[in-house]
Design an enzyme around this catalytic site. Structure first.
Site, PDB file in Angstrom:
ATOM      1  N   GLY A  93       0.822  -1.198   0.000  1.00 59.65           N
ATOM      2  CA  GLY A  93       0.000   0.000   0.000  1.00 59.65           C
ATOM      3  C   GLY A  93       0.856   1.248   0.000  1.00 59.65           C
ATOM      4  O   GLY A  93       2.028   1.229  -0.410  1.00 59.65           O
ATOM      5  N   THR A 117       0.131  -1.503   8.732  1.00 60.06           N
ATOM      6  CA  THR A 117      -1.051  -2.332   8.493  1.00 60.06           C
ATOM      7  C   THR A 117      -0.819  -3.321   7.355  1.00 60.06           C
ATOM      8  O   THR A 117      -0.026  -3.087   6.449  1.00 60.06           O
ATOM      9  CB  THR A 117      -2.282  -1.471   8.135  1.00 60.06           C
ATOM     10  OG1 THR A 117      -1.981  -0.667   6.982  1.00 60.06           O
ATOM     11  CG2 THR A 117      -2.680  -0.587   9.301  1.00 60.06           C
ATOM     12  N   ASN A 163      -2.600  -4.605   4.249  1.00 57.57           N
ATOM     13  CA  ASN A 163      -3.622  -4.022   3.379  1.00 57.57           C
ATOM     14  C   ASN A 163      -4.175  -5.088   2.423  1.00 57.57           C
ATOM     15  O   ASN A 163      -3.408  -5.789   1.757  1.00 57.57           O
ATOM     16  CB  ASN A 163      -3.040  -2.867   2.575  1.00 57.57           C
ATOM     17  CG  ASN A 163      -2.506  -1.770   3.477  1.00 57.57           C
ATOM     18  OD1 ASN A 163      -3.032  -1.545   4.564  1.00 57.57           O
ATOM     19  ND2 ASN A 163      -1.453  -1.103   3.038  1.00 57.57           N
ATOM     20  N   GLU A 175      -7.573  -2.417   6.023  1.00 52.01           N
ATOM     21  CA  GLU A 175      -6.258  -2.195   6.611  1.00 52.01           C
ATOM     22  C   GLU A 175      -6.277  -2.748   8.025  1.00 52.01           C
ATOM     23  O   GLU A 175      -7.040  -2.273   8.871  1.00 52.01           O
ATOM     24  CB  GLU A 175      -5.923  -0.705   6.619  1.00 52.01           C
ATOM     25  CG  GLU A 175      -5.941  -0.068   5.233  1.00 52.01           C
ATOM     26  CD  GLU A 175      -5.815   1.446   5.292  1.00 52.01           C
ATOM     27  OE1 GLU A 175      -4.693   1.949   5.080  1.00 52.01           O
ATOM     28  OE2 GLU A 175      -6.832   2.103   5.581  1.00 52.01           O
ATOM     29  N   TYR A 215       3.546  -9.522   3.219  1.00 52.30           N
ATOM     30  CA  TYR A 215       3.240  -9.268   1.819  1.00 52.30           C
ATOM     31  C   TYR A 215       3.160 -10.572   1.033  1.00 52.30           C
ATOM     32  O   TYR A 215       4.019 -11.453   1.140  1.00 52.30           O
ATOM     33  CB  TYR A 215       4.296  -8.355   1.195  1.00 52.30           C
ATOM     34  CG  TYR A 215       4.279  -6.957   1.750  1.00 52.30           C
ATOM     35  CD1 TYR A 215       3.133  -6.170   1.669  1.00 52.30           C
ATOM     36  CD2 TYR A 215       5.404  -6.419   2.369  1.00 52.30           C
ATOM     37  CE1 TYR A 215       3.114  -4.881   2.185  1.00 52.30           C
ATOM     38  CE2 TYR A 215       5.391  -5.130   2.893  1.00 52.30           C
ATOM     39  CZ  TYR A 215       4.234  -4.380   2.797  1.00 52.30           C
ATOM     40  OH  TYR A 215       4.213  -3.095   3.320  1.00 52.30           O
ATOM     41  N   ARG A 247     -16.559   2.081  15.389  1.00 54.02           N
ATOM     42  CA  ARG A 247     -17.104   3.377  14.974  1.00 54.02           C
ATOM     43  C   ARG A 247     -17.114   3.463  13.458  1.00 54.02           C
ATOM     44  O   ARG A 247     -16.506   2.642  12.754  1.00 54.02           O
ATOM     45  CB  ARG A 247     -16.255   4.533  15.541  1.00 54.02           C
ATOM     46  CG  ARG A 247     -14.824   4.556  15.021  1.00 54.02           C
ATOM     47  CD  ARG A 247     -14.087   5.805  15.461  1.00 54.02           C
ATOM     48  NE  ARG A 247     -12.686   5.789  15.078  1.00 54.02           N
ATOM     49  CZ  ARG A 247     -12.224   6.186  13.893  1.00 54.02           C
ATOM     50  NH1 ARG A 247     -13.049   6.662  12.977  1.00 54.02           N
ATOM     51  NH2 ARG A 247     -10.925   6.142  13.622  1.00 54.02           N
ATOM     52  N   PHE A 252     -10.202  13.325   9.573  1.00 52.88           N
ATOM     53  CA  PHE A 252      -9.560  14.091  10.635  1.00 52.88           C
ATOM     54  C   PHE A 252      -8.783  15.263  10.036  1.00 52.88           C
ATOM     55  O   PHE A 252      -8.233  15.181   8.932  1.00 52.88           O
ATOM     56  CB  PHE A 252      -8.616  13.182  11.433  1.00 52.88           C
ATOM     57  CG  PHE A 252      -9.346  12.120  12.210  1.00 52.88           C
ATOM     58  CD1 PHE A 252      -9.781  12.353  13.502  1.00 52.88           C
ATOM     59  CD2 PHE A 252      -9.646  10.898  11.618  1.00 52.88           C
ATOM     60  CE1 PHE A 252     -10.480  11.392  14.207  1.00 52.88           C
ATOM     61  CE2 PHE A 252     -10.343   9.920  12.317  1.00 52.88           C
ATOM     62  CZ  PHE A 252     -10.760  10.171  13.613  1.00 52.88           C
TER      63      PHE A 252
END
Length: 330
Positions: free
Chosen positions: A204, A215, A217, A262, A273, A286, A291
């Site tokens: 990513g 992360t 991905n 992610e 990978y 959530r 942001f």
């Protein structure tokens, strides 16, 4: 993760596709018939009857999903793409699966011709269907007609009632609706296991590394309509199961790109990978947000991680209590 495998040793799971000979171990099988997207609690009631019939137990299923054939511009949100569905079947004690290609030829078969296929081409000795199963050209075949046509062919036919949750039948559509709403608890309750996805880890933008959250991905199928947001998850990495927190969505703080899963794995380091991971969803945290600064994003990611750890620990304790209670009842 998928339902646990039976404790007794099993022969290799056989898969028979169109044009192939019926494996000897599947001849005379009793087969549950359906799309089985999700392999949910209702599906498994059919499958359990096939496994316990005293003859080889199998499923007859269709690929692609019939809706994708009839409405290619509006593909169904697949809960379990074919490889995942077959992997689940293999863990449920079945001897194998008959995968019928859903194409123009199959769609044009009338009800009698479809039952002839089951008896002659698949060499079944019996079938199990749900109370709402329809088949044949234009869905002309009803459960009652299936019973009558099977009797003419010398096949056993069992019609199973719906498995209900309260007053509502357990259904793939209800599970899809729950996932689209982010209601992981409801989806998992109807499934009877924690919904999971299987995908390859891809390179990513590597932004997570700069934020302290590297992360794994993964691209999910285009038909995935899981609600965009933050989830408590577990991932199977080799033989290990690792807790984590995941974001699924378009990354509105950065690029509003194509949806991406992610996954940040707690207390884990290693190169993933190219590996294919199973990621199960334990809880909703959530919705996806934008942001205004990296500091605000990192602060929220810290809180998300704390909440994911809490959810996963509660889930672990509840699972242990449930297992202990089931052991006491045995």
């Amino acid at each position: 993760m998928p339902p646990d495998a039976p404790s007794h040793p099993m022969a290799p799971f056989a898969i028979r596709r169109d044009g192939e000979a019926v494996p000897e171990r599947l001849r005379g099988a009793v087969a549950a018939i359906g799309n089985f997207d999700g392999v949910h609690r209702g599906h498994r009631s059919l499958i359990a009857r096939a496994v316990g019939a005293g003859r080889p137990g199998a499923v007859v299923t269709f690929e692609p999903h019939p809706r994708d054939y009839f409405r290619p511009a509006d593909p169904v949100f697949r809960l379990t793409p074919e490889p995942v569905k077959l992997a689940l079947f293999a863990r449920l004690g079945l001897d194998g699966a008959f995968v019928l290609g859903f194409d123009a030829a199959l769609a044009s078969r009338d009800a009698a011709s479809f039952v002839a296929l089951l008896a002659d081409e698949l060499a079944l000795s019996g079938v199990l269907i749900g109370h709402d199963f329809h088949f044949g050209r234009g869905r002309e075949g009803t459960p009652d007609l299936m019973g009558e046509l099977c009797r003419r062919r010398g096949l056993d036919c069992t019609i199973m009632p719906a498995v209900t949750e309260g007053t509502e039948p357990v259904s793939s559509s209800a599970i899809r609706a729950a996932l689209q709403a982010g209601d992981i608890a409801e989806a998992n309750r109807l499934l009877g296991y924690r919904w999971f996805v299987r995908a390859e880890v891809r390179h990513g933008e590597k932004r997570g590394r700069t934020l302290g959250y590297p992360t794994a991905n993964m691209r999910l199928p285009d038909d995935c309509r899981l609600r965009h947001g933050i989830y408590a998850v577990r991932a199977r990495v080799g033989e290990a199961v690792v807790d984590g927190v995941a974001s699924f969505g378009r990354r509105p703080t950065f690029d509003n790109g194509a949806p991406l899963l992610e996954v940040f794995l707690f207390d884990f380091s290693g190169d993933l990978y190219g590996q294919t991971l199973d990621v199960e969803f334990v809880g909703w945290i959530r919705g996806e947000e934008r942001f205004d600064s990296m500091d605000a994003l990192v602060e929220r990611m810290n809180r998300d991680s704390d909440e994911a750890r809490r959810m996963l620990e509660v889930d672990r304790v509840e699972t242990m209590i449930e297992a202990s209670t089931q052991g006491d009842r045995a």
